[in-house]
Design an enzyme around this catalytic site. Structure first.
Site, short mmCIF file in Angstrom:
data_model
loop_
_atom_site.label_atom_id
_atom_site.label_comp_id
_atom_site.label_asym_id
_atom_site.label_seq_id
_atom_site.Cartn_x
_atom_site.Cartn_y
_atom_site.Cartn_z
NE ARG A 1 31.96 -0.57 -10.71
CZ ARG A 1 31.74 -1.80 -10.30
NH1 ARG A 1 30.58 -2.40 -10.53
NH2 ARG A 1 32.66 -2.48 -9.65
CE1 TYR B 1 39.62 5.60 -10.81
CE2 TYR B 1 39.68 6.64 -8.65
CZ TYR B 1 39.88 5.53 -9.44
OH TYR B 1 40.33 4.36 -8.90
CG ASP C 1 35.29 -1.68 -12.97
OD1 ASP C 1 35.70 -2.70 -12.40
OD2 ASP C 1 34.53 -0.85 -12.44
#
Length: 294
Positions: A182, A72, A44
């Site tokens: 997310r 991440y 993103d």
């Protein structure tokens, strides 16, 4: 390849914030002087970190690399939900997270670790009846996305910062392809009754390629460092060295006996060390996925 263009191989880019993955591909096309550039696994615009770029023949590796495990570093804000499940969107609900105890937070994280079923974010690139979900969401349409099986291999809380009604949770996450960080933020907030969204995301790893080997676009503009195809494949997949006869078979798209190196792709190398192909073992045979020698 166009004349004067770069060799085939992978470039591991440290993507800057506010760039789309497509923006990075455009920049790399100019640096490598070729149109044959692609990326493995979209990031993103808000996110930074590892974006694996393929140049020339290496574009054919990208689909296989995109399926590898990813890592991440993230910050999840508890106490507010957004329509995109990240800080790019508008706040749709807020509920104080002040009463969420550390034990409840740990339990919420543990419940989202391991094999889980995850509904992708409403604003995502998943196609529903041929149209991308984010386009439908922007039109105000409610998108019915199905839960998908994903695996969160590790979800480690590295910091908890409390500010009034909000909690910022720092975490390191490793997960299977197709996992939305997310959505983990959204689901953690939902399970704790206060809502949650992602405020920071940095991808630290795609398969074997990590931040240690990543280069900023500015640095790549000074010196374009390309990981040759053979090294790229040997780092990511099991390696199989074959005889001259087997090499000829593979170069013509033929099958080899399986060598027990699967389930995923296997890199096949000629006696002189040249990368020949990626193959996939099915039962007793190894079928070519992509042949790289002319």
């Amino acid at each position: 390849m166009e004349s004067g263009s770069a060799e085939s191989g992978l470039v591991v880019v440290d993507k800057p914030a506010d760039w789309t993955s497509h923006d990075v591909v455009g920049r790399m096309r100019r640096l490598a002087k070729t149109r044959r550039v692609g990326h493995a696994g979209t990031l993103d615009p808000m996110a930074t970190g590892v974006l694996v770029i393929g140049i020339g023949k290496a574009t054919r590796l990208l689909g296989h690399l995109a399926l590898t495990e990813k890592g991440y570093d993230a910050t999840i804000r508890l106490g507010a939900s957004t329509n995109t499940d990240d800080a790019e969107g508008e706040i749709t609900a807020a509920a104080s997270a002040a009463s969420v105890a550390d034990e409840a937070l740990r339990a919420g994280v543990a419940a989202l670790t391991g094999p889980i079923r995850q509904v992708p974010p409403q604003v995502s690139a998943i196609k529903v009846n041929g149209e991308r979900a984010y386009k439908m969401a922007r039109k105000g349409e409610e998108v019915a996305l199905k839960a998908r099986p994903v695996t969160v291999h590790g979800f480690e809380v590295t910091g908890v910062r409390r500010h009034g009604d909000l909690i910022d949770v720092d975490a390191s996450i490793s997960c299977s392809s197709g996992t939305y960080i997310r959505a983990l933020a959204r689901d953690l907030g939902a399970s704790l009754g206060c809502g949650g969204h992602l405020t920071r995301l940095r991808r630290t790893r795609v398969g074997p390629y990590d931040l240690a080997g990543a280069r900023t676009l500015d640095r790549l503009a000074e010196k374009l460092e390309i990981l040759p195809m053979g090294e790229a494949v040997a780092a990511a997949f099991p390696r199989r060295d074959v005889s001259d006869d087997e090499a000829r078979t593979v170069a013509h798209g033929g099958r080899l006996p399986a060598a027990g190196l699967g389930p995923g792709p296997v890199g096949v190398f000629a006696p002189d060390g040249t990368l020949l192909a990626l193959v996939e073992e099915q039962g007793d045979i190894a079928k070519p996925l992509a042949v790289f020698v002319p």
